[in-house]
Design a protein around this motif. Sequence first.
Motif, mmCIF file in Angstrom:
data_model
loop_
_atom_site.group_PDB
_atom_site.id
_atom_site.type_symbol
_atom_site.label_atom_id
_atom_site.label_comp_id
_atom_site.label_asym_id
_atom_site.label_seq_id
_atom_site.Cartn_x
_atom_site.Cartn_y
_atom_site.Cartn_z
ATOM 1 N N ASP A 1 13.100 -3.766 -17.362
ATOM 2 C CA ASP A 1 11.994 -4.037 -18.334
ATOM 3 C C ASP A 1 10.878 -4.626 -17.680
ATOM 4 O O ASP A 1 9.783 -4.678 -18.174
ATOM 5 C CB ASP A 1 12.632 -5.386 -19.312
ATOM 6 N N LEU A 2 10.945 -5.012 -16.449
ATOM 7 C CA LEU A 2 9.979 -5.579 -15.451
ATOM 8 C C LEU A 2 10.206 -5.072 -14.137
ATOM 9 O O LEU A 2 11.211 -5.290 -13.891
ATOM 10 C CB LEU A 2 9.724 -7.148 -15.674
ATOM 11 N N ILE A 3 9.112 -4.604 -13.575
ATOM 12 C CA ILE A 3 9.280 -3.988 -11.977
ATOM 13 C C ILE A 3 7.952 -4.648 -11.414
ATOM 14 O O ILE A 3 6.713 -4.533 -11.909
ATOM 15 C CB ILE A 3 9.063 -2.427 -11.840
ATOM 16 N N VAL A 4 8.196 -5.540 -10.403
ATOM 17 C CA VAL A 4 7.067 -6.017 -9.704
ATOM 18 C C VAL A 4 7.187 -5.402 -8.184
ATOM 19 O O VAL A 4 8.140 -5.474 -7.540
ATOM 20 C CB VAL A 4 7.337 -7.511 -9.416
ATOM 21 N N VAL A 5 5.893 -4.524 -8.154
ATOM 22 C CA VAL A 5 5.938 -3.864 -6.749
ATOM 23 C C VAL A 5 5.290 -4.678 -5.599
ATOM 24 O O VAL A 5 3.974 -5.130 -5.984
ATOM 25 C CB VAL A 5 5.099 -2.699 -7.143
ATOM 26 N N LEU A 6 6.051 -4.822 -4.530
ATOM 27 C CA LEU A 6 5.123 -5.474 -3.372
ATOM 28 C C LEU A 6 4.578 -4.352 -2.457
ATOM 29 O O LEU A 6 5.195 -3.402 -2.174
ATOM 30 C CB LEU A 6 6.292 -6.234 -2.623
ATOM 31 N N ASN A 7 3.284 -4.543 -2.394
ATOM 32 C CA ASN A 7 2.336 -3.412 -1.868
ATOM 33 C C ASN A 7 1.591 -4.153 -0.772
ATOM 34 O O ASN A 7 1.251 -4.955 -0.858
ATOM 35 C CB ASN A 7 1.529 -2.952 -3.025
ATOM 36 N N SER A 8 1.176 -3.259 0.088
ATOM 37 C CA SER A 8 0.182 -3.434 1.399
ATOM 38 C C SER A 8 -1.025 -2.738 0.839
ATOM 39 O O SER A 8 -1.298 -1.775 0.382
ATOM 40 C CB SER A 8 0.682 -3.392 2.537
ATOM 41 N N ILE A 9 -2.320 -3.625 1.172
ATOM 42 C CA ILE A 9 -3.664 -2.957 1.195
ATOM 43 C C ILE A 9 -4.465 -3.181 2.559
ATOM 44 O O ILE A 9 -4.245 -4.422 2.965
ATOM 45 C CB ILE A 9 -4.382 -3.238 0.006
ATOM 46 N N SER A 10 -5.114 -2.168 2.916
ATOM 47 C CA SER A 10 -6.024 -2.433 4.196
ATOM 48 C C SER A 10 -7.511 -2.825 4.046
ATOM 49 O O SER A 10 -7.939 -3.557 4.845
ATOM 50 C CB SER A 10 -6.007 -1.039 5.028
ATOM 51 N N PHE A 11 -7.942 -2.026 3.115
ATOM 52 C CA PHE A 11 -9.401 -2.243 2.923
ATOM 53 C C PHE A 11 -9.632 -3.671 2.048
ATOM 54 O O PHE A 11 -9.935 -3.723 1.068
ATOM 55 C CB PHE A 11 -10.111 -1.178 2.096
ATOM 56 N N CYS A 12 -9.828 -4.861 2.776
ATOM 57 C CA CYS A 12 -9.642 -6.152 2.303
ATOM 58 C C CYS A 12 -10.083 -6.807 3.177
ATOM 59 O O CYS A 12 -10.052 -6.727 4.476
ATOM 60 C CB CYS A 12 -8.420 -6.524 1.498
ATOM 61 N N SER A 13 -10.928 -7.980 3.130
ATOM 62 C CA SER A 13 -11.507 -8.910 4.137
ATOM 63 C C SER A 13 -10.803 -10.142 4.388
ATOM 64 O O SER A 13 -10.970 -10.613 5.495
ATOM 65 C CB SER A 13 -12.892 -9.497 3.438
#
Length: 183
Positions: A60-72
């Motif tokens: 019912d709920l999926i929490v995705v753990l993600n990485s991002i690069s273009f961030c300060s």
Amino acid sequence: NMMAALSDGRTLVLGLGAPTQGNNSIGVRLARSMSAGFRGVDVRPAMEFVSFVELLHDYDLIVVLNSISFCSNVGRVSRGSPYSLSNGWGAHPAHAETFEAALAYARLMGHHLPRVEVVNVCVGSEEWPESGLSPRIASMYRQILRRVRSLVKQIIRETYGIGRKGPSGQALSALQSKGRDTS
């Protein structure tokens, strides 16, 4: 009752990435660190699933753990959108495009869609070809893990309408993680 609320809702925390992806593996690493920390919640790396289409029916709920690069702000943990998992924000964790394609297919076919929330971790643009985390990210890992746990708990509470007990705002027992972090 908190336990009843969680047992009625099926929740998955899904870590994107692969162990060989350097800093982009942080989703997988966080999932492994958190796997035994939540009762009533499945916490697993994306690479454990053969297909994400079936996965969408199971939760019912999926929490995705993600990485991002273009961030300060390297180490920053924030909420993101499931619509931007593979749009080229610099990081390309393994399984992001496949998961996003499964969501698009399910929408197209009119299938059940769980609520999908994304927790982004800013890993910066430092090139790190090794299989482990860069020294900078590794030195911040415990703080990142604490922030991610806290945000995941908040998302679960919001999704299932679970409040906090008492004026102290202590987390309810079903969401308590191992360790000292109860925020």
